[in-house]
Motif scaffolding. Structure first.
Motif, mmCIF file in Angstrom:
data_model
loop_
_atom_site.group_PDB
_atom_site.id
_atom_site.type_symbol
_atom_site.label_atom_id
_atom_site.label_comp_id
_atom_site.label_asym_id
_atom_site.label_seq_id
_atom_site.Cartn_x
_atom_site.Cartn_y
_atom_site.Cartn_z
ATOM 1 N N ASP A 82 0.862 -1.187 0.000
ATOM 2 C CA ASP A 82 0.000 0.000 0.000
ATOM 3 C C ASP A 82 0.904 1.244 0.000
ATOM 4 O O ASP A 82 2.112 1.127 -0.263
ATOM 5 C CB ASP A 82 -0.969 -0.007 1.202
ATOM 6 C CG ASP A 82 -0.251 -0.053 2.532
ATOM 7 O OD1 ASP A 82 0.991 0.067 2.546
ATOM 8 O OD2 ASP A 82 -0.912 -0.219 3.570
ATOM 9 N N GLU A 83 0.333 2.384 0.315
ATOM 10 C CA GLU A 83 1.130 3.611 0.216
ATOM 11 C C GLU A 83 2.306 3.645 1.207
ATOM 12 O O GLU A 83 3.305 4.326 0.986
ATOM 13 C CB GLU A 83 0.236 4.857 0.399
ATOM 14 C CG GLU A 83 -0.458 5.001 1.727
ATOM 15 C CD GLU A 83 -1.806 4.286 1.780
ATOM 16 O OE1 GLU A 83 -2.555 4.551 2.721
ATOM 17 O OE2 GLU A 83 -2.114 3.451 0.908
ATOM 18 N N SER B 164 -9.611 -5.643 6.184
ATOM 19 C CA SER B 164 -9.495 -4.255 6.613
ATOM 20 C C SER B 164 -10.690 -3.933 7.515
ATOM 21 O O SER B 164 -11.840 -4.038 7.089
ATOM 22 C CB SER B 164 -9.467 -3.360 5.378
ATOM 23 O OG SER B 164 -9.468 -2.027 5.773
ATOM 24 N N THR B 174 -5.369 -3.248 8.988
ATOM 25 C CA THR B 174 -5.301 -4.326 7.991
ATOM 26 C C THR B 174 -4.654 -5.563 8.611
ATOM 27 O O THR B 174 -3.538 -5.503 9.125
ATOM 28 C CB THR B 174 -4.497 -3.869 6.755
ATOM 29 O OG1 THR B 174 -5.087 -2.663 6.264
ATOM 30 C CG2 THR B 174 -4.541 -4.901 5.654
ATOM 31 N N ARG B 211 -5.425 -10.302 -3.074
ATOM 32 C CA ARG B 211 -4.308 -9.979 -3.952
ATOM 33 C C ARG B 211 -3.910 -11.245 -4.701
ATOM 34 O O ARG B 211 -3.557 -12.251 -4.087
ATOM 35 C CB ARG B 211 -3.149 -9.469 -3.101
ATOM 36 C CG ARG B 211 -2.188 -8.661 -3.873
ATOM 37 C CD ARG B 211 -1.252 -7.859 -3.018
ATOM 38 N NE ARG B 211 -0.140 -7.418 -3.830
ATOM 39 C CZ ARG B 211 -0.191 -6.402 -4.669
ATOM 40 N NH1 ARG B 211 -1.292 -5.690 -4.767
ATOM 41 N NH2 ARG B 211 0.851 -6.079 -5.408
#
Lengths: 304, 229
Positions: A82-83, B164, B174, B211
């Motif tokens: 993620d970021e 999440s 998460t 994912r």
């Protein structure tokens, strides 16, 4: 009168001899049966050797020095992408060292430029998956690591650990075992030599796991390697000592591959020799029995 | 007189609690739909189950808050896809609230008992079983024992799954879920665990992030309705 008594004693003697011989045969037969049971059911060391072509393999690493993978030029993300977790490029001469019980899931994917790249996902339950050693630094890894490795030339990834080959076919599954073969190699009776106890062909979509015993609770650590080339799948070879190889197959009940007792009789040279000798001896005894009956049989007029 | 009143009050209170526990959710129509086959191709939702972590003995239970609709769908399926039941229950919004057991006249009680806690997924959600989208999920359990975690069973198609959740102060949290590696994984392949203490009484927004092959799949969002007992 005296002739008649001689004949009677001859008949009694013949009957006694035949009876003793039959008893001996019975005991001999029992011994043979016991020996056959002993040699057939005595536990042996079985080595399962599996080769094939797969699109997916899962390895749970053991603690072995062979578990170090050259990941030079890989792009990796340490943690959930993620970021906060950006990808990084690893320099030449970078190696990955897994911690014990780290899981690696290996597959091949298409990169943005349509070339093939090796995707390895390392996961562990809450602990670090291991570390990367590069010429510049040592990087401690989190419990989820994604690694993409460009495939520029054929390479090998050797490993030791619990191995699950292929994926059981289900909803959304797109990477499976394509083909494979299982060879069971068993130790000979009383000798340290081995023989091939059976060959089994695998179907596309099978999933394989080797267990130490029939309870199916303890996995066997297998040693093997993956050969990555320009294909969208990779060749694998794994070996491990175990009792039961479980095959999960779509559309049929799961089945187990184990060495058959019959294969011990037909393929173990020692057992084959023993059974041949015993069968010959038994045949000779039958022949001797017939011969004795023919030679010692009192004539009809003598018995009257 | 005051003491007598107190005794009567406690007697009535305990009786009402007992009556609440023994009343059951009734099937919407009288037929009970379940099947057990050696090999059933399972198709369906990404979320296969949401339940308290440990398997107790006895009946199934649903933690039922005050809900707006008059029906609840209750689905039970085994990891290997051999057992499956899907049934619609009617909810009398006036009386049904709290931890309540659905009527479950199964023919396969021994089979159900043979599954371990991770081999049987239970899913109860508000609305009709035929609804395409999963909105409000209720916390279910096998047995009615006090527990600390809920487990969410996910049919991910062998992707890597993350959960999440919104933290109490509004921040996102998460969590990594664990892929099941043992046995046949026809109905679901991943298990996520969430502490009950991280759920708030009321509506909890949860997203399942998947994912696969190095790319994100569309997230699956749903609410967990939870009442603290």
């Amino acid at each position: 009168m005296s002739l008649s008594s001689t004949t009677k004693s001859a008949v009694i003697s013949f009957k006694n001899q035949t009876s003793r011989f039959n008893n001996f045969k019975l005991i001999f037969l029992l011994v043979i049966v016991l020996m056959v049971f002993f040699v057939m059911l005595w536990p042996r060391d079985n080595v399962y050797s599996i080769t094939g072509d797969t699109e997916a393999i899962t390895i749970v690493f053991s603690e072995d020095a062979i578990n170090q993978w050259n990941i030079s030029g890989a792009i990796y993300t340490n943690g959930f992408p993620d970021e906060n977790n950006k990808s990084d490029l690893l320099p030449e001469d970078s190696y990955f060292f897994p911690n014990k019980d780290t899981t690696a899931r290996v597959s091949i994917i298409k990169a943005l430029d349509r070339s093939n790249e090796l995707l390895i996902i390392f996961t562990s339950s809450g602990t670090s998956t291991g570390y990367i050693e590069s010429p510049e630094e040592t990087i401690e890894l989190l419990d989820y690591v994604e690694m993409k490795l460009p495939i520029e030339k054929a390479s090998l990834l050797a490993f030791e650990g619990e191995t699950h080959i292929g994926e059981d076919v289900g909803q959304g599954v797109d990477k499976i075992l394509l083909s494979g073969e299982v060879r069971i190699i068993e130790r000979q009776l009383f000798r340290d030599k081995k023989y091939i106890a059976g060959d089994y062909l695998l179907d596309s979509g099978d999933r394989l796991t080797l267990y130490k015993d029939d309870s199916l609770n303890n996995h066997t650590n297998m040693k093997g390697f993956l050969r990555v080339s320009d294909k969208t799948s990779f060749d694998f070879t794994v070996h491990g000592e175990g009792e039961v190889l479980m095959v999960f197959r779509l559309g049929s009940a799961d089945y187990q591959i184990t060495p058959s007792v019959w294969s011990r009789i037909t393929k173990d040279p020692i057992i084959a020799a023993i059974t041949t000798i015993l069968a010959t001896v038994f045949l000779l005894m039958e022949f001797l029995d017939l011969l004795l009956r023919f030679v010692l049989k009192p004539k009809d007029n003598e018995s009257e | 007189m005051k003491q007598q009143f107190t005794y009567w009050f406690f007697f009535l209170f305990i009786s009402s609690v007992h009556a609440g526990n023994t009343s059951q959710l009734q099937l919407a129509d009288n037929s009970f739909n379940e099947n057990f086959n050696s090999n059933v191709p399972v198709s369906g939702r990404v979320i296969a189950g949401l339940m308290l972590e440990k398997k107790g003995d006895g009946d199934f239970f649903i933690n039922l808050p005050a809900i707006e609709t008059d029906s609840v769908c209750f689905r039970v399926q085994s990891k290997d896809g051999t057992y499956r039941s899907i049934n619609q229950y009617k909810v009398d919004s006036k009386s049904a609230k709290g931890v309540i057991s659905p009527v479950y006249p199964t023919k396969y009680n021994d089979t159900l008992n043979s599954f371990s806690s991770e081999e049987l997924a239970i899913l109860a959600f508000e609305g009709k079983c035929s609804d395409k989208k999963l909105n409000n999920v209720l916390v279910s359990s096998r047995g009615n024992e006090e527990q600390k975690q809920i487990v969410i069973m996910v049919s991910s198609g062998r992707s890597d799954v993350f959960l999440s959740t919104h933290k109490k102060k509004g921040r996102k949290n998460t969590l990594k879920c664990n892929r099941i590696e043992q046995g046949k994984r026809t109905a679901y392949d991943t298990i996520c665990k969430v502490g009950l203490d991280s759920l708030i009484a009321g509506v909890n927004e949860i997203s399942v992030l998947r994912r696969k092959s190095g790319r994100m799949l569309p997230p699956v969002k749903f609410n967990v309705l939870y009442t603290k007992s």
